[in-house]
Design a protein around this motif. Structure first.
Motif, PDB file in Angstrom:
ATOM      1  N   ASN A  85       0.862  -1.195   0.000  1.00  0.00           N
ATOM      2  CA  ASN A  85       0.000   0.000   0.000  1.00  0.00           C
ATOM      3  C   ASN A  85       0.892   1.236   0.000  1.00  0.00           C
ATOM      4  O   ASN A  85       1.856   1.310   0.757  1.00  0.00           O
ATOM      5  N   ARG A  98      -4.262   7.695  -2.018  1.00  0.00           N
ATOM      6  CA  ARG A  98      -3.702   6.360  -2.275  1.00  0.00           C
ATOM      7  C   ARG A  98      -3.212   6.340  -3.712  1.00  0.00           C
ATOM      8  O   ARG A  98      -3.935   6.749  -4.629  1.00  0.00           O
ATOM      9  N   THR A 100      -0.818   4.132  -6.840  1.00  0.00           N
ATOM     10  CA  THR A 100      -0.395   2.784  -7.191  1.00  0.00           C
ATOM     11  C   THR A 100       1.040   2.598  -6.722  1.00  0.00           C
ATOM     12  O   THR A 100       1.809   3.554  -6.678  1.00  0.00           O
ATOM     13  N   SER A 101       1.409   1.382  -6.372  1.00  0.00           N
ATOM     14  CA  SER A 101       2.715   1.177  -5.746  1.00  0.00           C
ATOM     15  C   SER A 101       3.864   1.419  -6.713  1.00  0.00           C
ATOM     16  O   SER A 101       5.005   1.575  -6.294  1.00  0.00           O
ATOM     17  N   LEU A 102       3.583   1.466  -8.008  1.00  0.00           N
ATOM     18  CA  LEU A 102       4.654   1.721  -8.968  1.00  0.00           C
ATOM     19  C   LEU A 102       4.748   3.196  -9.359  1.00  0.00           C
ATOM     20  O   LEU A 102       5.565   3.571 -10.188  1.00  0.00           O
ATOM     21  N   THR A 146       4.684  -6.327  -7.847  1.00  0.00           N
ATOM     22  CA  THR A 146       4.539  -4.963  -7.310  1.00  0.00           C
ATOM     23  C   THR A 146       5.905  -4.277  -7.203  1.00  0.00           C
ATOM     24  O   THR A 146       5.993  -3.114  -6.875  1.00  0.00           O
ATOM     25  N   ASP A 223       4.223   2.390  15.895  1.00  0.00           N
ATOM     26  CA  ASP A 223       3.552   2.038  14.632  1.00  0.00           C
ATOM     27  C   ASP A 223       2.677   3.176  14.119  1.00  0.00           C
ATOM     28  O   ASP A 223       2.446   3.316  12.916  1.00  0.00           O
ATOM     29  N   GLU A 224       2.148   3.991  15.035  1.00  0.00           N
ATOM     30  CA  GLU A 224       1.234   5.071  14.636  1.00  0.00           C
ATOM     31  C   GLU A 224       1.900   6.112  13.738  1.00  0.00           C
ATOM     32  O   GLU A 224       1.229   6.873  13.036  1.00  0.00           O
TER      33      GLU A 224
ATOM     34  N   SER B 168      -2.521   1.924  15.876  1.00  0.00           N
ATOM     35  CA  SER B 168      -2.106   0.903  14.906  1.00  0.00           C
ATOM     36  C   SER B 168      -2.156  -0.479  15.544  1.00  0.00           C
ATOM     37  O   SER B 168      -2.009  -0.610  16.766  1.00  0.00           O
ATOM     38  N   GLN B 175      -5.118  -2.876  10.353  1.00  0.00           N
ATOM     39  CA  GLN B 175      -3.792  -2.305  10.587  1.00  0.00           C
ATOM     40  C   GLN B 175      -3.845  -0.962  11.313  1.00  0.00           C
ATOM     41  O   GLN B 175      -2.957  -0.636  12.071  1.00  0.00           O
ATOM     42  N   THR B 176      -4.892  -0.170  11.031  1.00  0.00           N
ATOM     43  CA  THR B 176      -4.996   1.156  11.639  1.00  0.00           C
ATOM     44  C   THR B 176      -6.448   1.482  11.947  1.00  0.00           C
ATOM     45  O   THR B 176      -7.346   1.132  11.172  1.00  0.00           O
ATOM     46  N   TYR B 207     -11.893   6.014  10.707  1.00  0.00           N
ATOM     47  CA  TYR B 207     -11.109   5.449   9.607  1.00  0.00           C
ATOM     48  C   TYR B 207     -10.509   4.115  10.017  1.00  0.00           C
ATOM     49  O   TYR B 207     -10.052   3.961  11.158  1.00  0.00           O
ATOM     50  N   LEU B 209      -7.830   1.002   8.273  1.00  0.00           N
ATOM     51  CA  LEU B 209      -7.129   0.343   7.176  1.00  0.00           C
ATOM     52  C   LEU B 209      -7.329  -1.145   7.432  1.00  0.00           C
ATOM     53  O   LEU B 209      -6.724  -1.729   8.335  1.00  0.00           O
ATOM     54  N   ASP B 212      -6.040  -4.173   3.726  1.00  0.00           N
ATOM     55  CA  ASP B 212      -5.385  -3.314   2.729  1.00  0.00           C
ATOM     56  C   ASP B 212      -6.363  -2.373   2.027  1.00  0.00           C
ATOM     57  O   ASP B 212      -6.118  -1.964   0.876  1.00  0.00           O
ATOM     58  N   THR B 213      -7.456  -2.040   2.672  1.00  0.00           N
ATOM     59  CA  THR B 213      -8.440  -1.116   2.112  1.00  0.00           C
ATOM     60  C   THR B 213      -8.653   0.044   3.085  1.00  0.00           C
ATOM     61  O   THR B 213      -8.838  -0.179   4.281  1.00  0.00           O
ATOM     62  N   ASP B 214      -8.609   1.269   2.558  1.00  0.00           N
ATOM     63  CA  ASP B 214      -8.929   2.439   3.373  1.00  0.00           C
ATOM     64  C   ASP B 214     -10.443   2.592   3.416  1.00  0.00           C
ATOM     65  O   ASP B 214     -11.093   2.653   2.360  1.00  0.00           O
ATOM     66  N   SER B 234     -10.990   3.140  -0.527  1.00  0.00           N
ATOM     67  CA  SER B 234     -10.036   3.066  -1.639  1.00  0.00           C
ATOM     68  C   SER B 234      -9.135   1.851  -1.421  1.00  0.00           C
ATOM     69  O   SER B 234      -8.880   1.450  -0.281  1.00  0.00           O
ATOM     70  N   ARG B 235      -8.683   1.323  -2.533  1.00  0.00           N
ATOM     71  CA  ARG B 235      -7.909   0.076  -2.459  1.00  0.00           C
ATOM     72  C   ARG B 235      -7.105  -0.094  -3.754  1.00  0.00           C
ATOM     73  O   ARG B 235      -7.561   0.323  -4.827  1.00  0.00           O
ATOM     74  N   ASN B 236      -5.936  -0.698  -3.627  1.00  0.00           N
ATOM     75  CA  ASN B 236      -5.170  -1.031  -4.821  1.00  0.00           C
ATOM     76  C   ASN B 236      -5.601  -2.418  -5.296  1.00  0.00           C
ATOM     77  O   ASN B 236      -5.404  -3.402  -4.584  1.00  0.00           O
ATOM     78  N   ARG B 238      -4.523  -3.861  -8.176  1.00  0.00           N
ATOM     79  CA  ARG B 238      -3.266  -4.459  -8.619  1.00  0.00           C
ATOM     80  C   ARG B 238      -2.176  -3.433  -8.355  1.00  0.00           C
ATOM     81  O   ARG B 238      -2.449  -2.342  -7.855  1.00  0.00           O
ATOM     82  N   GLU B 239      -0.954  -3.760  -8.749  1.00  0.00           N
ATOM     83  CA  GLU B 239       0.148  -2.858  -8.445  1.00  0.00           C
ATOM     84  C   GLU B 239       0.030  -1.545  -9.217  1.00  0.00           C
ATOM     85  O   GLU B 239       0.679  -0.565  -8.874  1.00  0.00           O
ATOM     86  N   GLU B 242      -5.678   1.573  -8.789  1.00  0.00           N
ATOM     87  CA  GLU B 242      -6.314   1.932  -7.519  1.00  0.00           C
ATOM     88  C   GLU B 242      -7.770   2.266  -7.808  1.00  0.00           C
ATOM     89  O   GLU B 242      -8.075   2.890  -8.833  1.00  0.00           O
TER      90      GLU B 242
END
Lengths: 238, 421
Positions: A85, A98, A100-102, A146, A223-224, B168, B175-176, B207, B209, B212-214, B234-236, B238-239, B242
């Motif tokens: 992410n 958000r 894309t990771s690339l 990714t 972590d926050e 977190s 995750q959050t 909010y 997470l 892997d989705t906000d 929102s979510r990816n 694929r790489e 989004e």
């Protein structure tokens, strides 16, 4: 069957050895959790230069955040990566997006894959690919799609397992860029590593990017810190 | 003002002259930091002198040509003071056309305090930007009104106080988690200084997470105003893909239309929504596309009546009627999404043909109800540190009674010089 059974360990051993070496390379490059300040200088064929300064923090294998601290035009922009992410924070509008990771976030030969690099051994599988008099050569294959570069070729010193050179290839086999690791420096806390990374690319003839590490310090973070809520406040950690 | 502007012009060039020191000093930490930018903007317009809005706007200022120009400067000056637990943040903006036509806006001025590592208290005027959409945010209940033509433009914030908590988790699923509470004092409409406590507004955003989705759940409540509830995600996928979406339900939302030649306000419940994606092609081209349903917008019949109202006022020959119609238009029918269904598409191609620091982008806002649209290209070039040139041509197309075709500008081209310090 007997032949297969006997040959399996001998085939697996070099890969295990190469992956163990890759892990050592990572350990010698960066502490597992750290803060760093880097200058990126893009040099152009006409002698022009553009410079960026980043404050980077990383925790474990999956959490990394990067904050632009210079130049003024980019100051306050930040990116956060949690595994696959990735988000971009735009200070003007106080909004994390958000991406894309690339996605690339900085112009020039470097892209954000170079700047938001997690540990090599977390993203690549290594096999041994020969050696020179002073260096071992590793062939790295991305564990998933990714990752920005499908394959890396890596030169590592035999004596102290320090990274000297990386060639990055696309899945087509095309060489995308070459990174050379230079000027070993003692950053304290037992960390001696190259302080300069020079990058050239056949795609950008005459251009050169240089990353200069000014500070690398082991540091533990909550972590926050690696959340969208904190992206606008990363400067508080400097 | 003159000395400020001179100073803003000089500082970036002074900084530029010191670029890339041969032996850089170690990075020095600062508590108080100033920064900002100066935008010098020249715009040439091709006006539609036959449009009702042009006639109303220029009723007392006849121009002999359809080609007009505008030159303005906009200094932005920001300050940030930050210690471990305390912070003060200031963002100002000014617009200068001439000595007689200039204004200064306080975009943000707020203080912050961290009672614990996980929590923050803030009070003052600040910008909130809730929602996942790029060009539109139906769940942006406390956001400034967004300009879809330039979603990354700094805007004025909201006078408010807020509390934010974040936690977190090491779980691979959640995750959050964070919670953001905002108290919005009512506008001071009594002697321009006082307001009734009972009309205080409250906004909340939860909010997570998760996988892997906000995901955000957002609400707004004010006794005398609309009550709103929505969510976004929102979510990816694929790489390089989004996706994002927003859904908003608004109870008792004010909707304006023209009935019997006059303004009519109706309060009714409505839904708004948005769905979009961001796709990165292997050529490094980014495509952002969004569909926006504006539940509070006018339907085609209502819009036709509105255009008729403007046209009648423009052709009345009565200055008072024209002024009233213009006032109604500017106060109740502002923005570039007056109707219901819109499509937004943007293509950004960073550094095409290996031309470093040049980013052309092309975008369009298409009104699906009347098929009028706006198409624009933003050509950004940053050849030197802290200097940006932007060339920005825009074309508006549609029938005379359509939203984009009925605007007073047919085409415009903007040239910006932006210097930062």
């Amino acid at each position: 069957m007997l032949i297969i059974a006997l040959s399996l360990p001998s085939l697996a051993a070099p890969a295990q050895d190469a992956n163990a070496l890759l892990k050592s390379v990572d350990e010698n490059l960066m502490p597992e959790s750290y803060e760093a300040i880097r200058r990126l200088v893009n040099e152009e064929p006409d002698g022009g230069k553009k410079e960026f300064t980043f404050f980077t923090i990383k925790k474990g294998k999956e959490k990394i955040a990067l904050l632009y601290i210079a130049p003024a035009s980019e100051k306050g922009r930040a990116t956060l990566r949690l595994g696959e992410n990735m988000w971009l924070y735009i200070p003007n509008v106080n909004k994390p997006l958000r991406i894309t990771s690339l996605q690339s976030i900085v112009g020039g030969v470097f892209n954000n894959a170079d700047l938001m690099q997690l540990d090599y051994h977390a993203e690549y599988e290594a096999v041994s690919a020969g050696e020179t008099a002073n260096e071992r050569i590793l062939d790295l294959k991305a564990k998933n799609n990714t990752v920005a570069y499908d394959r890396l070729k890596m030169w590592v010193t035999k004596k102290d397992t320090i990274l000297r050179k990386v060639e990055a290839y696309a899945s087509s086999g095309m060489l995308i860029k070459t990174l050379e690791f230079k000027e070993d420096k003692d950053f304290g806390n037992g960390l001696v590593r190259p302080s300069v990374i020079e990058t050239t690319s056949p795609l950008y003839k005459g251009y050169r990017s240089i990353i200069v590490y000014q500070r690398i310090k082991p540091r533990q973070f909550r972590d926050e810190v690696f959340t969208l809520n904190y992206l606008g406040r990363l400067g508080e950690l400097r | 003002m003159r000395s400020l502007i001179s100073w803003l012009f000089l500082v970036p060039w002074m900084v530029q002259a010191q670029e890339v020191p041969a032996d850089p000093e170690p990075f020095e930490e600062k508590k108080l930091e100033w920064n900002g930018n100066l935008d010098a903007k020249y715009t040439a317009f091709h006006m539609d002198r036959g449009s009702a809005l042009y006639k109303l706007q220029f009723v007392d200022a006849a121009a002999s040509s359809a080609y007009l120009s505008q030159y303005r400067i906009e200094p932005y000056l920001n300050a940030d003071y930050q210690t471990k637990d305390l912070g003060f943040h200031l963002k100002t903006h000014a617009t200068y056309f001439s000595e007689d036509e200039a204004s200064v806006d306080l975009f943000e001025a707020y203080g912050s305090y961290n009672p614990s590592f996980n929590s923050t208290l803030q009070a003052g005027k600040r910008v909130y930007n809730w929602g996942k959409g790029y060009a539109f945010n139906p769940v942006g209940y406390v956001n400034p009104v967004k300009d879809p033509e330039n979603p990354e433009l700094a805007q004025a914030g909201l006078l408010s106080a807020s509390f934010e908590y974040v936690k977190s988790f090491s779980s691979p699923h959640l995750q959050t988690f964070s919670l953001h509470l905002v108290v919005v004092p009512p506008p001071p409409d009594l002697l321009n200084r006082y307001a009734e406590v009972q009309y205080t507004g409250f906004a909340v955003k939860g909010y997570v997470l998760l996988w892997d989705t906000d995901v955000d759940i957002i609400g707004f409540y004010r006794k005398d105003d609309r009550k709103q509830l929505g969510f976004d995600l929102s979510r990816n996928l694929r790489e390089n893909i989004e996706i994002h979406a927003e859904l908003s339900y608004s109870q008792g939302s004010s909707m304006y239309s023209i009935t019997n030649g006059g303004l009519q306000e109706v309060r009714r419940d409505q839904y708004s929504s948005l769905a979009g994606f961001r796709y990165l092609h292997e050529s490094n081209t980014t495509i952002i596309a969004e569909y926006y349903y504006n539940g509070g917008g006018m339907n085609p019949a209502e819009f036709e009546t509105y255009v008729g109202f403007l046209t009648n006022a423009a052709n009345s020959g009565n200055g008072v009627v024209a002024q009233q119609a213009l006032g109604v238009s500017q106060r109740y029918f502002r923005g570039s999404t007056l109707m219901r269904d819109y499509l937004y598409v943007k293509l950004a191609i960073p550094e095409p043909f290996d031309w470093l620091y040049f980013t052309p982008s092309l975008y369009s806002i298409y009104n699906l109800n009347d098929r009028s649209f706006l198409v624009s290209a933003s050509l950004s070039y940053k050849p030197i540190t802290n200097v940006e040139f932007i060339l920005w041509p825009t074309i508006l197309t549609g029938t005379e009674t359509s939203e984009f075709g009925g605007k007073m500008v047919r085409q415009r081209i903007e040239a910006w010089l932006r210097v930062y310090f």
